[in-house]
Design a protein around this motif. Structure first.
Motif, PDB file in Angstrom:
ATOM      1  N   ARG A 108      -0.600  11.200  16.099  1.00 44.90           N
ATOM      2  CA  ARG A 108      -1.642  10.515  16.891  1.00 44.90           C
ATOM      3  C   ARG A 108      -2.153   9.257  16.194  1.00 44.90           C
ATOM      4  NH1 ARG A 108      -5.415  15.671  16.966  1.00 44.90           N
ATOM      5  NH2 ARG A 108      -4.638  15.592  14.820  1.00 44.90           N
ATOM      6  N   SER A 109      -1.699   9.017  14.966  1.00 45.70           N
ATOM      7  CA  SER A 109      -2.197   7.867  14.202  1.00 45.70           C
ATOM      8  C   SER A 109      -1.740   6.542  14.831  1.00 45.70           C
ATOM      9  CB  SER A 109      -1.678   7.962  12.766  1.00 45.70           C
ATOM     10  OG  SER A 109      -1.746   6.713  12.159  1.00 45.70           O
ATOM     11  N   PRO A 110      -2.623   5.548  14.831  1.00 47.66           N
ATOM     12  CA  PRO A 110      -2.204   4.250  15.379  1.00 47.66           C
ATOM     13  C   PRO A 110      -1.022   3.643  14.625  1.00 47.66           C
ATOM     14  CG  PRO A 110      -4.437   4.139  14.411  1.00 47.66           C
ATOM     15  CD  PRO A 110      -4.001   5.568  14.359  1.00 47.66           C
ATOM     16  N   LYS A 111      -0.809   4.042  13.385  1.00 44.78           N
ATOM     17  CA  LYS A 111       0.297   3.443  12.624  1.00 44.78           C
ATOM     18  C   LYS A 111       1.663   3.843  13.188  1.00 44.78           C
ATOM     19  CE  LYS A 111      -0.353   6.353   8.525  1.00 44.78           C
ATOM     20  NZ  LYS A 111      -1.284   7.196   9.172  1.00 44.78           N
ATOM     21  N   HIS A 149       5.490   8.016  -6.418  1.00 44.47           N
ATOM     22  CA  HIS A 149       5.353   9.082  -5.426  1.00 44.47           C
ATOM     23  C   HIS A 149       4.448   8.652  -4.269  1.00 44.47           C
ATOM     24  CE1 HIS A 149       5.251  13.111  -3.943  1.00 44.47           C
ATOM     25  NE2 HIS A 149       3.977  13.293  -4.190  1.00 44.47           N
ATOM     26  N   THR A 150       3.576   7.688  -4.517  1.00 42.93           N
ATOM     27  CA  THR A 150       2.618   7.282  -3.478  1.00 42.93           C
ATOM     28  C   THR A 150       2.669   5.763  -3.263  1.00 42.93           C
ATOM     29  OG1 THR A 150       0.876   7.271  -5.164  1.00 42.93           O
ATOM     30  CG2 THR A 150       1.021   9.227  -3.764  1.00 42.93           C
ATOM     31  N   PRO A 151       3.724   5.280  -2.649  1.00 47.21           N
ATOM     32  CA  PRO A 151       3.813   3.834  -2.390  1.00 47.21           C
ATOM     33  C   PRO A 151       2.868   3.398  -1.280  1.00 47.21           C
ATOM     34  CG  PRO A 151       5.675   4.964  -1.397  1.00 47.21           C
ATOM     35  CD  PRO A 151       4.905   6.002  -2.142  1.00 47.21           C
ATOM     36  N   ALA A 208      -2.041  -1.916   5.554  1.00 44.86           N
ATOM     37  CA  ALA A 208      -1.395  -1.264   4.412  1.00 44.86           C
ATOM     38  C   ALA A 208      -2.105   0.046   4.124  1.00 44.86           C
ATOM     39  CB  ALA A 208      -1.449  -2.180   3.188  1.00 44.86           C
ATOM     40  N   ARG A 209      -1.321   1.070   3.806  1.00 44.81           N
ATOM     41  CA  ARG A 209      -1.919   2.354   3.434  1.00 44.81           C
ATOM     42  C   ARG A 209      -0.989   3.084   2.469  1.00 44.81           C
ATOM     43  NH1 ARG A 209       0.637   0.957   7.718  1.00 44.81           N
ATOM     44  NH2 ARG A 209      -1.063   1.243   9.181  1.00 44.81           N
ATOM     45  N   VAL A 210      -1.623   3.897   1.590  1.00 42.92           N
ATOM     46  CA  VAL A 210      -0.861   4.734   0.664  1.00 42.92           C
ATOM     47  C   VAL A 210      -0.306   5.920   1.443  1.00 42.92           C
ATOM     48  CG1 VAL A 210      -1.077   6.284  -1.325  1.00 42.92           C
ATOM     49  CG2 VAL A 210      -2.262   4.076  -1.341  1.00 42.92           C
ATOM     50  N   MET A 211       0.960   6.243   1.201  1.00 40.48           N
ATOM     51  CA  MET A 211       1.546   7.450   1.793  1.00 40.48           C
ATOM     52  C   MET A 211       2.386   8.166   0.743  1.00 40.48           C
ATOM     53  SD  MET A 211       2.649   6.115   5.614  1.00 40.48           S
ATOM     54  CE  MET A 211       2.890   7.727   6.364  1.00 40.48           C
ATOM     55  N   VAL A 212       2.460   9.489   0.865  1.00 42.00           N
ATOM     56  CA  VAL A 212       3.279  10.253  -0.072  1.00 42.00           C
ATOM     57  C   VAL A 212       4.755  10.104   0.329  1.00 42.00           C
ATOM     58  CG1 VAL A 212       3.861  12.561  -0.898  1.00 42.00           C
ATOM     59  CG2 VAL A 212       1.458  11.929  -0.573  1.00 42.00           C
ATOM     60  N   LEU A 213       5.556   9.679  -0.639  1.00 40.43           N
ATOM     61  CA  LEU A 213       6.995   9.583  -0.394  1.00 40.43           C
ATOM     62  C   LEU A 213       7.582  10.990  -0.483  1.00 40.43           C
ATOM     63  CD1 LEU A 213       9.617   7.964  -0.052  1.00 40.43           C
ATOM     64  CD2 LEU A 213       9.660   7.702  -2.540  1.00 40.43           C
TER      65      LEU A 213
HETATM   66  C1  LIG Z   1      -2.795   9.496  -2.435  1.00 44.40           C
HETATM   67  C2  LIG Z   1      -2.784   9.354  -0.939  1.00 44.40           C
HETATM   68  C3  LIG Z   1      -1.738   9.883  -0.228  1.00 44.40           C
HETATM   69  C4  LIG Z   1      -1.699   9.760   1.168  1.00 44.40           C
HETATM   70  N1  LIG Z   1      -0.628  10.274   1.843  1.00 44.40           N
HETATM   71  C5  LIG Z   1      -0.546  10.099   3.185  1.00 44.40           C
HETATM   72  C6  LIG Z   1       0.607  10.556   3.891  1.00 44.40           C
HETATM   73  O1  LIG Z   1       1.564  11.102   3.317  1.00 44.40           O
HETATM   74  N2  LIG Z   1       0.631  10.352   5.229  1.00 44.40           N
HETATM   75  C7  LIG Z   1      -0.384   9.737   5.900  1.00 44.40           C
HETATM   76  O2  LIG Z   1      -0.279   9.587   7.117  1.00 44.40           O
HETATM   77  N3  LIG Z   1      -1.484   9.296   5.258  1.00 44.40           N
HETATM   78  C8  LIG Z   1      -1.593   9.460   3.915  1.00 44.40           C
HETATM   79  N4  LIG Z   1      -2.696   9.012   3.230  1.00 44.40           N
HETATM   80  C9  LIG Z   1      -3.805   8.416   4.006  1.00 44.40           C
HETATM   81  C10 LIG Z   1      -3.451   6.984   4.401  1.00 44.40           C
HETATM   82  O3  LIG Z   1      -3.521   6.137   3.257  1.00 44.40           O
HETATM   83  C11 LIG Z   1      -4.386   6.448   5.493  1.00 44.40           C
HETATM   84  O4  LIG Z   1      -5.716   6.435   5.037  1.00 44.40           O
HETATM   85  C12 LIG Z   1      -4.313   7.288   6.759  1.00 44.40           C
HETATM   86  O5  LIG Z   1      -2.982   7.700   7.043  1.00 44.40           O
HETATM   87  C13 LIG Z   1      -4.828   6.495   7.977  1.00 44.40           C
HETATM   88  O6  LIG Z   1      -4.053   5.338   8.102  1.00 44.40           O
HETATM   89  P1  LIG Z   1      -3.863   4.556   9.481  1.00 44.40           P
HETATM   90  O7  LIG Z   1      -5.265   4.205   9.920  1.00 44.40           O
HETATM   91  O8  LIG Z   1      -3.037   3.384   9.141  1.00 44.40           O
HETATM   92  O9  LIG Z   1      -3.207   5.517  10.446  1.00 44.40           O
HETATM   93  C14 LIG Z   1      -2.747   9.106   1.848  1.00 44.40           C
HETATM   94  C15 LIG Z   1      -3.790   8.543   1.106  1.00 44.40           C
HETATM   95  C16 LIG Z   1      -3.813   8.672  -0.254  1.00 44.40           C
HETATM   96  C17 LIG Z   1      -4.960   8.072  -1.010  1.00 44.40           C
END
Ligand SMILES: Cc1cc2nc3c(=O)[nH]c(=O)nc-3n(C[C@H](O)[C@H](O)[C@H](O)COP(=O)(O)O)c2cc1C
Length: 170
Positions: free
Chosen positions: A39-42, A2-4, A17-22
């Protein structure tokens, strides 16, 4: 799964790399959907760019390394529908006053004080819509790895082969 981990390259070519909810995986269209702050740089790192998505299922002992192309959509009927279906609590984070990553004078959620710890009303959430973005990853390849004491297995599936699949050395 659920959180790749969603991986991009930043403006300097460095891996991010960052975790995001699928939010949704559509096997017919071979797409994944994620939600983020516009607004996120990603957003710039992912829109129209190569994206890697990494997921691990600990019980199944299965790793998926997906490759694809990102597309960020902020407007239109589909995005409006997704926004309207999200809970008010889920939408609250898009009320944050500054873009993700903005330096702050101290620890803070970034939310306005009036909404801290509260569920917004449908009227209060309206200005947050401008900060909501959907990320779609069009998957073009899947590297599947299964770990087992009886022998690991690895296979590569590619859209260009009609997803036929071929075995690889683990
Ligand atoms: C369990 C978990 C779920 C997350 N889900 C999301 C998400 O769905 N979308 C998102 O933008 N960031 C999510 N984040 C936060 C990102 O990992 C990240 O910290 C944030 O988006 C900033 O990333 P950036 O600096 O690359 O924009 C989640 C973090 C965790 C730990």
């Amino acid at each position: 799964m659920h959180t790749p981990v969603v991986c991009s390259a930043d403006a300097d070519g460095l891996p991010q790399a960052r975790v995001m909810v699928l939010r949704k995986a559509d096997p017919t269209a071979a797409t994944l959907r994620f939600h983020t702050d516009a607004r996120s740089p990603k957003v710039a790192e992912l829109d129209g760019k190569p994206v890697a998505v990494l997921a691990y299922h600990p019980t199944e002992q299965m790793q998926l390394r997906l490759a694809g192309t990102g597309r960020v959509l902020t407007d239109g009927e589909t995005v409006d529908g997704i926004w309207n279906q999200s809970t008010l609590f889920a939408r609250r984070c898009y009320l944050a006053e500054s873009a993700p990553g903005t330096p702050l004078p101290g620890p803070s959620s970034g939310l306005p004080a009036w909404i801290e710890g509260q569920q917004p009303t449908p009227d209060q959430i309206i200005p947050a819509r401008a900060n909501f973005a959907t990320l779609w990853v069009e998957v073009t390849a899947i590297d599947w790895l299964h770990l087992a004491n009886s022998g690991h297995r690895r296979a590569l599936f590619r859209a260009c082969d009609g997803w036929a699949g071929e075995w690889r050395a683990p």
